[in-house]
Design a protein around this motif. Structure first.
Motif, PDB file in Angstrom:
ATOM      1  N   GLY A  41       6.780  -7.051 -10.139  1.00 47.96           N
ATOM      2  CA  GLY A  41       7.149  -6.642  -8.792  1.00 47.96           C
ATOM      3  C   GLY A  41       7.455  -7.855  -7.943  1.00 47.96           C
ATOM      4  N   GLU A  42       7.798  -7.609  -6.690  1.00 47.33           N
ATOM      5  CA  GLU A  42       8.055  -8.728  -5.785  1.00 47.33           C
ATOM      6  C   GLU A  42       6.817  -9.610  -5.658  1.00 47.33           C
ATOM      7  N   GLY A  43       5.663  -8.974  -5.485  1.00 50.36           N
ATOM      8  CA  GLY A  43       4.398  -9.686  -5.424  1.00 50.36           C
ATOM      9  C   GLY A  43       3.377  -8.963  -6.282  1.00 50.36           C
ATOM     10  N   SER A  44       2.287  -9.654  -6.602  1.00 47.56           N
ATOM     11  CA  SER A  44       1.231  -9.017  -7.393  1.00 47.56           C
ATOM     12  C   SER A  44      -0.121  -9.565  -6.977  1.00 47.56           C
ATOM     13  N   THR A  45      -1.146  -8.738  -7.124  1.00 52.49           N
ATOM     14  CA  THR A  45      -2.491  -9.167  -6.766  1.00 52.49           C
ATOM     15  C   THR A  45      -3.056 -10.098  -7.823  1.00 52.49           C
ATOM     16  N   ILE A  46      -3.903 -11.001  -7.380  1.00 48.50           N
ATOM     17  CA  ILE A  46      -4.714 -11.827  -8.281  1.00 48.50           C
ATOM     18  C   ILE A  46      -6.191 -11.471  -8.089  1.00 48.50           C
ATOM     19  N   ALA A  47      -6.630 -11.471  -6.844  1.00 49.59           N
ATOM     20  CA  ALA A  47      -8.021 -11.108  -6.576  1.00 49.59           C
ATOM     21  C   ALA A  47      -8.261  -9.644  -6.918  1.00 49.59           C
ATOM     22  N   PRO A  48      -9.417  -9.319  -7.488  1.00 41.54           N
ATOM     23  CA  PRO A  48      -9.707  -7.911  -7.806  1.00 41.54           C
ATOM     24  C   PRO A  48      -9.758  -7.056  -6.549  1.00 41.54           C
ATOM     25  N   ALA A  49      -9.239  -5.844  -6.655  1.00 43.59           N
ATOM     26  CA  ALA A  49      -9.339  -4.856  -5.576  1.00 43.59           C
ATOM     27  C   ALA A  49     -10.471  -3.894  -5.899  1.00 43.59           C
ATOM     28  N   ARG A  50     -11.157  -3.449  -4.888  1.00 40.14           N
ATOM     29  CA  ARG A  50     -12.334  -2.596  -5.079  1.00 40.14           C
ATOM     30  C   ARG A  50     -11.990  -1.355  -5.908  1.00 40.14           C
ATOM     31  N   GLY A  51     -12.770  -1.118  -6.948  1.00 44.92           N
ATOM     32  CA  GLY A  51     -12.619   0.076  -7.760  1.00 44.92           C
ATOM     33  C   GLY A  51     -11.482   0.036  -8.757  1.00 44.92           C
ATOM     34  N   GLN A  52     -10.797  -1.111  -8.869  1.00 44.97           N
ATOM     35  CA  GLN A  52      -9.656  -1.188  -9.776  1.00 44.97           C
ATOM     36  C   GLN A  52      -9.896  -2.251 -10.840  1.00 44.97           C
ATOM     37  N   TYR A  53      -9.684  -1.871 -12.075  1.00 39.29           N
ATOM     38  CA  TYR A  53      -9.757  -2.845 -13.165  1.00 39.29           C
ATOM     39  C   TYR A  53      -8.438  -3.617 -13.271  1.00 39.29           C
ATOM     40  N   TYR A  54      -7.342  -2.882 -13.292  1.00 39.97           N
ATOM     41  CA  TYR A  54      -6.034  -3.509 -13.436  1.00 39.97           C
ATOM     42  C   TYR A  54      -5.551  -4.072 -12.105  1.00 39.97           C
ATOM     43  N   ARG A  55      -4.666  -5.044 -12.187  1.00 44.99           N
ATOM     44  CA  ARG A  55      -4.029  -5.607 -10.998  1.00 44.99           C
ATOM     45  C   ARG A  55      -2.777  -4.795 -10.639  1.00 44.99           C
ATOM     46  N   SER A  56      -2.289  -4.967  -9.420  1.00 42.00           N
ATOM     47  CA  SER A  56      -1.183  -4.145  -8.949  1.00 42.00           C
ATOM     48  C   SER A  56       0.025  -4.991  -8.557  1.00 42.00           C
ATOM     49  N   MET A  57       1.177  -4.325  -8.497  1.00 43.41           N
ATOM     50  CA  MET A  57       2.447  -4.965  -8.165  1.00 43.41           C
ATOM     51  C   MET A  57       3.071  -4.262  -6.964  1.00 43.41           C
TER      52      MET A  57
END
Length: 790
Positions: free
Chosen positions: A624-640
């Motif tokens: 994606g244009e950007g993606s998470t590195i730090a974990p988000a609450r309740g999520q195992y996978y990272r997002s785009m």
């Protein structure tokens, strides 16, 4: 659970951590169904979370530096073990227009363009196998359910979904495997193609089920269109005579869904029609499916054969290259597909240059065509980018007719720039918006440098195409702008105690001070995105004290993370991909150019593997244009954020190209020479491996060469570009413990070394063959020259 241990990115944490990781809650991410309670969920454990936040808290790229110091250097596996994979694009309840899929898992955009302008129609295949959506993320869709009652959405439990992958590693055919709540196994394959008998794009699905060995007597495969009012006519569902869904034998239609029952192994076929139409002669089954797939494979083989190819001895890198080229041919001048980013964006000019270098002339031209007519918030910067991109296209392909077509418009840019310099008192062009997300107008270094780059590039083009007056005017305006820029940069720059150099993006006003850690503030985060435009332009002479100080600033003040471009939006908006600190690698293309210009081979490799291992999806190469590195609450996978993204794809493609082909420039930014294999991974020259560059387009003409690594020597075959008159150098980065020995050219001794690993081939023409002996580094070294060797 079917996921194999070798596919898990967290194996470094050990089996104990794996058990903890499987004890979390990911059902909210994967979506809910009647069987959701039986899903073994996934979440990030405390040890993982702490390690990521600790790495993000450092100003240095601590994990990247560890890889750089390791004996093998940066590698895909070295990067991959640090972060959980990318998989998510936000929940259905996300803020508009961030809703991309009902399951929250990313999609792959599939299509079959009729030309170089990209896909006129696309089908979005959700990577978990749950849905196919037509055209846009909120378009008509076909949902796949399975299970003892046909009520479990395929892929709903991500812990029971094998990592999605592409056919043969890179082709646009999605392959998934899933185990439902009762242990029944499914395999699905899907793609989009054009077939005889239908004008519309068609998505084919092959779904196989094997209920043997479970307690389920019968399982059901349910295909549910979102379109209401469909009626069955033979083996089609549609409205009147227009078919929407075609299917193989043995299904029943319950008025809402198409249902297959399976008490033993079974394979079914369906075809979702992008735009409903008459399909009287089309019958879907195994034969139709395989013909459509064969046709699709032949189509992409033809398209890939028209461009350049970098054949490298690392399968995942080679697969990613071809997959990203296919994606960018599909997107062409578009920033993304299937969402609100399906439009031109100014980052696309860099994409044009990358695709042109890979030999896709039509794609580069299509992007430039879109750029010439695109509206803009920053006319000076846009004019510079249009001119610089057009000059790049002309250098590679010599299209004089194109130059004549754009010259009248570009003449107005020169006049406008001159008027602004005449009327101003700063020696700079007038203020413009910082960027799309920051409205305040500034004397932006990035915008001013892009204008300067465009002026100089087109002055060179006009000098060779019969426009001497325009060439003179452009060069004169460029000199005035260059003088004002250097004065403003000198006044604003700051030398820091760590030996680094800070240069503000916002010139003249004196308000932008050095950022101790770039991404702790919004303005620092955006400095990190736009400064690479100035860095890659050559304005700061490569190897000079300013460039060296700026490199140190990037390395020491939070610019990079595993070789990626760090970013934090500081907007308070929790868009997927920007929920937590992460990366925005759209701008990595220019960072990696700056690294290559300053002969930082291992940093180039860190960016290459950082993008491959942390900046795109595993096995499907979506970003994606950007993606998470730090974990988000309740999520195992990272997002785009709104994948796919052509500019992010170009970052990887440019990093790969620069490992093998780098063009040097003079003080004005004009192409001057070639550096070959300056940043290859050392493992690529282990005995038995081979590297090939095929038909790469350079400013000096097409380039092809190969490196064949034997046990005793490396054999080099090179076809020197016909227009090259400047420096030509080749570097052989042999594995640790080895060094370059004797060299022969056409069987005769050749002794023109400029460093322990680099040969000077300047002046050679035509077809060149060298044999370079491998020697143990333990043997006494006889100097063959001095200079850089990497």
């Amino acid at each position: 659970m079917t996921r194999s241990a070798t596919a898990l990115p967290w194996t470094r944490l050990g089996l104990a951590v794996l058990v903890v990781a499987l004890a979390g809650t990911a059902t909210a991410v994967a979506g809910k169904s009647r069987t959701a309670s039986s899903c073994a969920p996934l979440q990030a454990d405390a040890a993982y979370t702490d390690s990521v936040f600790n790495a993000l808290a450092a100003k240095e790229d601590v994990w990247g530096e560890q890889l750089l110091r390791s004996p093998e250097g940066p590698t895909y596996e070295g990067v991959r073990r640090h972060l959980h994979p990318l998989m998510l694009v936000g929940r259905p309840a996300g803020l508009k227009p961030t809703r991309l899929t009902d399951s929250g898992v990313y999609y792959l955009a599939f299509g079959q363009p009729r030309g170089t302008g990209g896909a006129g129609a696309v089908e979005l295949h959700v990577a978990d196998g749950s849905q196919i959506v037509s055209e846009l993320a909120n378009g008509p869709r076909l949902t796949v359910n399975v299970g003892a009652r046909g009520a479990e959405r395929y892929g709903a439990c991500l812990a029971r979904l094998d990592t999605p992958r592409l056919y043969e590693g890179y082709l646009p055919i999605l392959e998934t495997s899933y185990v439902d709540a009762d242990g029944v196994r499914y395999r699905q394959e899907s793609f989009a193609a054009r077939i005889p008998g239908l004008r519309s794009l068609v998505s084919f699905v092959r779904l196989s089920v094997d209920p043997r060995g479970t307690r389920v007597g019968k399982t059901y495969l349910r295909f549910t269109p979102s379109v209401r009012g469909l009626r069955r006519a033979g083996r089609q569902l549609g409205n009147g005579s227009r078919a929407r869904l075609l299917f193989s034998r043995g299904a029943r239609f319950d008025g809402r869904s198409l249902v297959y029952a399976a008490g033993r192994p079974r394979t079914v076929y369906v075809a979702w029609v992008d735009r409903p139409q008459r399909a009287r002669r089309v019958r879907v089954g195994r034969a139709t499916y395989e013909r459509a797939r064969s046709s699709l494979l032949a189509y992409w083989a033809r398209r890939l054969s028209t461009g350049a190819e970098l054949v490298v001895p690392e399968q995942r890198v080679y697969d990613a290259e071809r997959s990203l080229l296919i994606q960018n041919m599909l997107m062409s001048w578009r920033y993304s597909l299937g969402n609100s980013y399906e439009r031109f964006s100014w980052e696309m000019v860099d994409v044009a240059e990358v695709m042109g270098a890979y030999g896709y002339r039509g794609i580069e031209r299509a992007i430039l065509g879109a750029a010439l007519h695109a509206p803009t918030f920053f006319p000076n910067r846009a004019a510079g980018e249009r001119m610089a991109g057009s000059a790049d296209y002309f250098r590679r392909f010599g299209d004089r007719a194109y130059v004549e077509r754009v010259t009248p418009g570009f003449r107005h840019y020169i006049a406008s720039y001159q008027r602004q310099l005449d009327r101003g008192v700063t020696g700079l062009l007038k203020r413009e918006r910082y960027g799309s997300d920051i409205l305040r107008k500034i004397y932006g270094l990035h915008a001013q440098v892009l204008a300067l780059q465009g002026l100089r590039a087109m002055a060179e083009v006009w000098a060779t195409t019969g426009h001497p007056r325009l060439a003179y005017d452009a060069a004169r305006v460029a000199e005035r702008l260059d003088s004002g820029l250097r004065a403003a940069v000198t006044a604003g720059r700051a030398a820091l105690p760590d030996g680094s150099l800070f240069v503000p993006v916002s010139l003249v006003d004196g308000k932008e001070l050095p950022y101790d850690s770039l991404t702790t503030s919004k303005r620092g985060s955006y400095w990190n995105l736009v400064m690479p435009y100035a860095l890659a332009s050559g304005f700061f002479r490569p190897g000079g004290p300013e460039a060296t100080g700026l490199l140190r600033y990037l390395f020491n003040h939070g610019s990079r993370f595993l070789g990626l471009v760090r970013f934090r939006p500081h907007t308070g908006v929790t868009n997927p991909g920007y929920q937590t600190p992460g990366s925005d690698d759209v701008y990595g293309t220019n960072v990696v150019r700056f690294l290559a210009d300053n002969d930082q081979p291992d940093q180039v490799l860190l960016s290459l593997y950082g993008k491959l291992g942390a900046g795109m999806t595993e096995n499907t190469f979506v970003a994606g244009e950007g993606s998470t590195i730090a974990p988000a609450r309740g999520q195992y996978y990272r997002s785009m954020h709104r994948p796919p993204n052509s500019a992010n794809n170009a970052f990887f493609l440019e990093a790969l190209r620069l490992t093998l082909v780098h063009e040097t420039t003079d003080a004005n930014g004009s192409p001057q020479g070639l550096e070959l294999a300056y940043a290859t991974p050392r493992a690529w020259l282990e005995p038995g491996k081979r590297i090939e560059v095929r038909r790469m387009q350079t400013s000096f003409g097409p380039l092809s060469y190969s490196l064949e690594a034997g046990a005793q020597a490396v054999r080099v075959q090179l076809d020197v570009p016909s227009r090259l008159s400047g420096a030509l150098r080749l570097r052989l980065r042999l594995p640790a413990g080895e060094r370059v020995g004797g060299v022969t050219l056409g069987g005769a001794p050749f002794d023109r070394a400029v460093g322990p690993e680099t040969l000077d081939l300047s002046g050679l023409t035509g077809h060149v063959e060298l044999v370079v002996q491998r020697e143990s580094a333990m043997r006494p070294v006889v100097s063959g020259g001095s200079g850089g060797g990497g």
